[in-house]
Design an enzyme around this catalytic site. Sequence first.
Site, short mmCIF file in Angstrom:
data_model
loop_
_atom_site.label_atom_id
_atom_site.label_comp_id
_atom_site.label_asym_id
_atom_site.label_seq_id
_atom_site.Cartn_x
_atom_site.Cartn_y
_atom_site.Cartn_z
CB SER A 1 -0.91 0.08 1.24
OG SER A 1 -2.03 1.05 1.14
CG ASP B 1 -5.91 -2.58 -4.21
OD1 ASP B 1 -6.64 -1.48 -3.83
OD2 ASP B 1 -4.91 -3.08 -3.85
CG HIS C 1 -5.21 -2.77 -0.03
ND1 HIS C 1 -4.60 -1.98 -1.32
CD2 HIS C 1 -4.50 -1.93 0.96
CE1 HIS C 1 -3.68 -1.20 -0.56
NE2 HIS C 1 -3.88 -0.96 0.57
#
Length: 483
Positions: free
Chosen positions: A191, A416, A445
């Site tokens: 991320s 995502d 994710h």
Amino acid sequence: MRIAADRAAEAGIDWRDCPADWGLEKPIQCGWVTVPVDYAEPNGRKIKIAVDRIGNTGSAEDRQGALLYNPGGPGGSGLRFPTRVTKKNPVYTKMAAAYDFVGFDPRGVGHSSPISCVDPQEFVKAPKPDPVPDSEADKRAQRKLAAEYADGCQERSGWLLPHMTTPNTARDVDVVRAALGEKKLNFLGVSYGTYLGAVYGTLFPGHVRRMVVDSVVNPSKEKIWYQANLDQDVAFQMRWNDWKAWVAENDATYHLGDTPEKVEQQWVKLRATAKKSPLGGVVGPAELIGFFQSAPYYDSAWASTARTWSKYVAGDTQALVDAIAPDLSDTAGNAASENGNAVYTAVECADAKWPTNWRTWDRDNTRLHRDHPFMTWANAWMNLPCATWSSKQQTPLNVKSGKGLPPVLIVQAERDAATPYEGAVELHKRFKGSRLITEKGAGSHGVTGIANPCVNDRVDTYLLTGKTGSRDVTCAPHAAPKP
């Protein structure tokens, strides 16, 4: 820049048993790395970065050094990373044989000079106002709250705010690398951790040994951070729709509607009910979005979120309230979530210039909300403090390959919500020789932590041998959640 790293290399890390209240049992060890607040003034004010590690599980011959991890945020703590070894998480078995797993709290986070913007007990209080405005007065009220939040950050943590940038965190990472005694860095970022990795790779291309980036923030200067958040709203709606379709397919289990449209009607009804009279006195539309957004984020939350909702529709309101309501007695947890939000805001506001004209925000979010109502306004208010941010805002770095950067492995799910797919494509273009693994039709994710041999085997091969394979690869999705 070199000064801090050279000092850290000399000092090393004094590894000890972790402080009792960190929740990290032996054989995990903890320590500190000293970094300058401002790299332009290496002899000025300093802070300490909290780090932890567990040694590789294989032999001395198997060991390939330290693997440093960042889970994202900005504002996430990486200190739980070594517990993937102590908990014997099978996805990490081969990596753990070769690498020491090293986690850290980035500057401003957790045990590394934590910043704060508001009293944590106030921060978690509920219900908050409905993010979706019904009137200009609603918008004015939200704007006031955002401006007050920005002022609170300045008041409580102003000394660190100008230095809460991704490039500074990347410089901290290089100091940690030096303190670990590593000539080159092995890095796994998920991320926001992918943006940290991308910035590190741009600033220190010759210091990278292996780098895996998973669920990629679009590194384009035009996207950081205002546009990236608008792009998120579109992707969240797509993934919300995927989840509704799954709930409808499993109507025999959940009884929330046998078509996505009927499931959406149940959602609209739930929001309206909670808006009129917050459930249990504390769960309104804002709290519902906070809870339900975990389903578009992670497949692992699909079944549990649907189950809790299903209980509510069957008449058990308490199950939903228990799952969502803040726990005012959990002062440590509340402080951690307030700190996470403060760092998220501080980094995004410091990294880039944000629109200061409310008309820009109003126009863009009103337009997006029409077709993507799930997250748009909630996301807008979360980021709006950056419009009135009083400390310096930088220009984002131009992320690109430099001399000595090895092939980087990029891993991304096609659907995502938090980091849309285009971000992986963009980083792939910018990092020459990088390889992209796409998990097709999937949207969880954070892909590297999920069991999918097509992905896991390639990540292991890369970390163990440095080989990326001769071409980009598309993997079938991991197993769908079971109702």
